[in-house]
Design a protein around this motif. Structure first.
Motif, PDB file in Angstrom:
ATOM      1  N   SER A 287       0.826  -1.209   0.000  1.00 54.88           N
ATOM      2  CA  SER A 287       0.000   0.000   0.000  1.00 54.88           C
ATOM      3  C   SER A 287       0.864   1.264   0.000  1.00 54.88           C
ATOM      4  N   VAL A 288       1.891   1.269   0.841  1.00 58.33           N
ATOM      5  CA  VAL A 288       2.761   2.445   0.930  1.00 58.33           C
ATOM      6  C   VAL A 288       3.575   2.617  -0.352  1.00 58.33           C
ATOM      7  N   SER A 289       4.179   1.533  -0.835  1.00 59.76           N
ATOM      8  CA  SER A 289       5.005   1.632  -2.043  1.00 59.76           C
ATOM      9  C   SER A 289       4.144   1.940  -3.270  1.00 59.76           C
TER      10      SER A 289
ATOM     11  N   ASP B 231      -0.518  13.276 -18.714  1.00 59.59           N
ATOM     12  CA  ASP B 231      -1.209  12.255 -19.512  1.00 59.59           C
ATOM     13  C   ASP B 231      -1.169  10.877 -18.884  1.00 59.59           C
ATOM     14  N   TYR B 232      -0.757  10.771 -17.630  1.00 69.47           N
ATOM     15  CA  TYR B 232      -0.796   9.457 -16.980  1.00 69.47           C
ATOM     16  C   TYR B 232      -2.084   9.336 -16.185  1.00 69.47           C
ATOM     17  N   ASN B 233      -2.883   8.305 -16.486  1.00 70.08           N
ATOM     18  CA  ASN B 233      -4.152   8.076 -15.789  1.00 70.08           C
ATOM     19  C   ASN B 233      -3.910   7.091 -14.669  1.00 70.08           C
ATOM     20  N   ILE B 234      -3.895   7.593 -13.449  1.00 68.52           N
ATOM     21  CA  ILE B 234      -3.550   6.755 -12.314  1.00 68.52           C
ATOM     22  C   ILE B 234      -4.693   5.846 -11.898  1.00 68.52           C
ATOM     23  N   ALA B 235      -5.928   6.165 -12.284  1.00 68.81           N
ATOM     24  CA  ALA B 235      -7.079   5.387 -11.849  1.00 68.81           C
ATOM     25  C   ALA B 235      -7.033   3.975 -12.415  1.00 68.81           C
ATOM     26  N   THR B 236      -7.360   3.017 -11.599  1.00 75.80           N
ATOM     27  CA  THR B 236      -7.437   1.627 -12.028  1.00 75.80           C
ATOM     28  C   THR B 236      -8.740   1.037 -11.526  1.00 75.80           C
ATOM     29  N   SER B 237      -9.074  -0.122 -12.052  1.00 75.08           N
ATOM     30  CA  SER B 237     -10.313  -0.765 -11.635  1.00 75.08           C
ATOM     31  C   SER B 237     -10.277  -1.143 -10.165  1.00 75.08           C
ATOM     32  N   GLN B 238      -9.080  -1.243  -9.573  1.00 74.82           N
ATOM     33  CA  GLN B 238      -8.958  -1.612  -8.168  1.00 74.82           C
ATOM     34  C   GLN B 238      -9.153  -0.416  -7.232  1.00 74.82           C
ATOM     35  N   THR B 239      -8.779   0.761  -7.661  1.00 76.69           N
ATOM     36  CA  THR B 239      -8.720   1.890  -6.724  1.00 76.69           C
ATOM     37  C   THR B 239      -9.541   3.109  -7.124  1.00 76.69           C
ATOM     38  N   ASP B 240     -10.027   3.198  -8.360  1.00 76.55           N
ATOM     39  CA  ASP B 240     -10.657   4.435  -8.802  1.00 76.55           C
ATOM     40  C   ASP B 240     -11.948   4.748  -8.040  1.00 76.55           C
TER      41      ASP B 240
ATOM     42  N   SER C 143      -7.383  15.175   2.174  1.00 76.82           N
ATOM     43  CA  SER C 143      -6.860  16.292   1.391  1.00 76.82           C
ATOM     44  C   SER C 143      -5.510  15.992   0.760  1.00 76.82           C
ATOM     45  N   SER C 144      -4.703  15.174   1.426  1.00 74.08           N
ATOM     46  CA  SER C 144      -3.381  14.843   0.901  1.00 74.08           C
ATOM     47  C   SER C 144      -3.506  13.781  -0.195  1.00 74.08           C
ATOM     48  N   ARG C 145      -3.006  14.105  -1.371  1.00 75.29           N
ATOM     49  CA  ARG C 145      -3.073  13.152  -2.478  1.00 75.29           C
ATOM     50  C   ARG C 145      -2.234  11.912  -2.195  1.00 75.29           C
ATOM     51  N   LEU C 146      -1.091  12.086  -1.523  1.00 74.98           N
ATOM     52  CA  LEU C 146      -0.242  10.946  -1.193  1.00 74.98           C
ATOM     53  C   LEU C 146      -0.965   9.998  -0.246  1.00 74.98           C
ATOM     54  N   LEU C 147      -1.565  10.551   0.811  1.00 77.09           N
ATOM     55  CA  LEU C 147      -2.295   9.705   1.753  1.00 77.09           C
ATOM     56  C   LEU C 147      -3.489   9.038   1.090  1.00 77.09           C
ATOM     57  N   LEU C 148      -4.129   9.742   0.157  1.00 74.79           N
ATOM     58  CA  LEU C 148      -5.252   9.155  -0.571  1.00 74.79           C
ATOM     59  C   LEU C 148      -4.801   7.963  -1.396  1.00 74.79           C
ATOM     60  N   GLU C 149      -3.677   8.108  -2.103  1.00 72.66           N
ATOM     61  CA  GLU C 149      -3.172   7.022  -2.940  1.00 72.66           C
ATOM     62  C   GLU C 149      -2.809   5.796  -2.099  1.00 72.66           C
ATOM     63  N   ILE C 150      -2.307   6.028  -0.894  1.00 75.61           N
ATOM     64  CA  ILE C 150      -1.976   4.915   0.002  1.00 75.61           C
ATOM     65  C   ILE C 150      -3.249   4.312   0.588  1.00 75.61           C
ATOM     66  N   ALA C 151      -4.160   5.165   1.037  1.00 74.75           N
ATOM     67  CA  ALA C 151      -5.359   4.704   1.733  1.00 74.75           C
ATOM     68  C   ALA C 151      -6.258   3.852   0.852  1.00 74.75           C
ATOM     69  N   VAL C 152      -6.422   4.248  -0.421  1.00 74.88           N
ATOM     70  CA  VAL C 152      -7.338   3.505  -1.290  1.00 74.88           C
ATOM     71  C   VAL C 152      -6.815   2.117  -1.623  1.00 74.88           C
ATOM     72  N   ARG C 153      -5.519   1.895  -1.422  1.00 75.41           N
ATOM     73  CA  ARG C 153      -4.940   0.587  -1.705  1.00 75.41           C
ATOM     74  C   ARG C 153      -5.061  -0.387  -0.528  1.00 75.41           C
ATOM     75  N   ILE C 154      -5.273   0.144   0.667  1.00 71.38           N
ATOM     76  CA  ILE C 154      -5.322  -0.717   1.842  1.00 71.38           C
ATOM     77  C   ILE C 154      -6.468  -1.729   1.776  1.00 71.38           C
ATOM     78  N   PRO C 155      -7.712  -1.322   1.493  1.00 68.17           N
ATOM     79  CA  PRO C 155      -8.786  -2.321   1.410  1.00 68.17           C
ATOM     80  C   PRO C 155      -8.538  -3.377   0.336  1.00 68.17           C
ATOM     81  N   VAL C 156      -7.983  -2.942  -0.793  1.00 66.47           N
ATOM     82  CA  VAL C 156      -7.670  -3.883  -1.873  1.00 66.47           C
ATOM     83  C   VAL C 156      -6.582  -4.852  -1.436  1.00 66.47           C
ATOM     84  N   ASN C 157      -5.531  -4.308  -0.828  1.00 65.88           N
ATOM     85  CA  ASN C 157      -4.385  -5.133  -0.456  1.00 65.88           C
ATOM     86  C   ASN C 157      -4.655  -6.054   0.720  1.00 65.88           C
TER      87      ASN C 157
END
Length: 206
Positions: free
Chosen positions: A128-130, A143-152, A163-177
């Motif tokens: 999740s962190v990495s 032009d990079y679309n970061i959204a995926t079917s797992q996290t969008d 509010s923090s984009r970094l924390l958001l990117e980490i947080a949305v991966r935790i339930p998936v992971n």
């Protein structure tokens, strides 16, 4: 059974070929699970981790390299998403080092089960962190679309609360992971046990 990198030449060839096979199998599994069926899982390190359990982390790292080589061969262009190779490296190193340091031959099945649960939780944090950090960096690339079917979907739900984009990117991966790492760790361990039994049978028949 303990494996080191100081093998005879034929054994190195075998593990080299296995690293190619493991990279291919994980690529196919991820493609089938995530991109064909659009399931909220990755399942892209099962065989990479099983090879790390079997032969050590650096063979698993090599399998991760072949995963991305195969991806590049099928879609021959350099994409920012290839930076997620770091996640494959970390999965291989974490699994191989954890097994080598904490899982012993004398451990009972119950003890191994508990240790695999701990490894699954550890892997969830590491991935999740990495993955979130890489996603955050790539999100700033044009032009990079970061959204995926797992996290969008989670990104859409939580973006107003985090509010923090970094924390958001980490947080949305935790339930998936949480689900993904438990599946990968226990599946990889089962494949590892099957491989060990196969090697023992092969050695006994020689």
């Amino acid at each position: 059974m303990s494996f080191q990198l100081c093998y005879k030449n034929w054994e190195r060839v075998v593990f080299f070929l296995l690293s190619i096979l493991c990279g291919l199998l994980d690529y196919l599994i991820c493609d089938f699970v995530a991109w064909v069926n659009h399931l909220p899982l990755f399942c892209d390190t099962i065989f990479i981790m099983s090879l790390s359990f079997l032969a050590g982390p650096w063979w698993g790292v090599l399998a991760g390299v072949f995963y991305h080589i195969i991806d590049f061969m099928l879609t021959p262009k350099i994409e920012p998403a290839h930076f997620f190779i770091i996640c494959h490296f970390l999965a291989a190193v974490t699994a191989g080092c954890f097994k080598g340091r904490y899982i012993r031959r004398i451990d009972s099945k119950q003890t191994v089960f508990i240790k695999l649960i701990i490894l699954s939780i550890l892997m969830c944090v590491v991935m999740s962190v990495s993955g979130g950090t890489i996603g955050y960096i790539l999100n700033n690339i044009e032009d990079y679309n970061i959204a995926t079917s797992q996290t969008d979907f989670l990104s859409f739900l939580w973006q107003s609360k985090i509010s923090s984009r970094l924390l958001l990117e980490i947080a949305v991966r935790i339930p998936v992971n949480i689900a993904d790492r438990f599946i990968c760790v226990f599946a990889a361990w089962g494949i590892y046990l099957l491989a060990v039994r196969s090697l023992r049978y092969f050695n006994e028949t020689l």
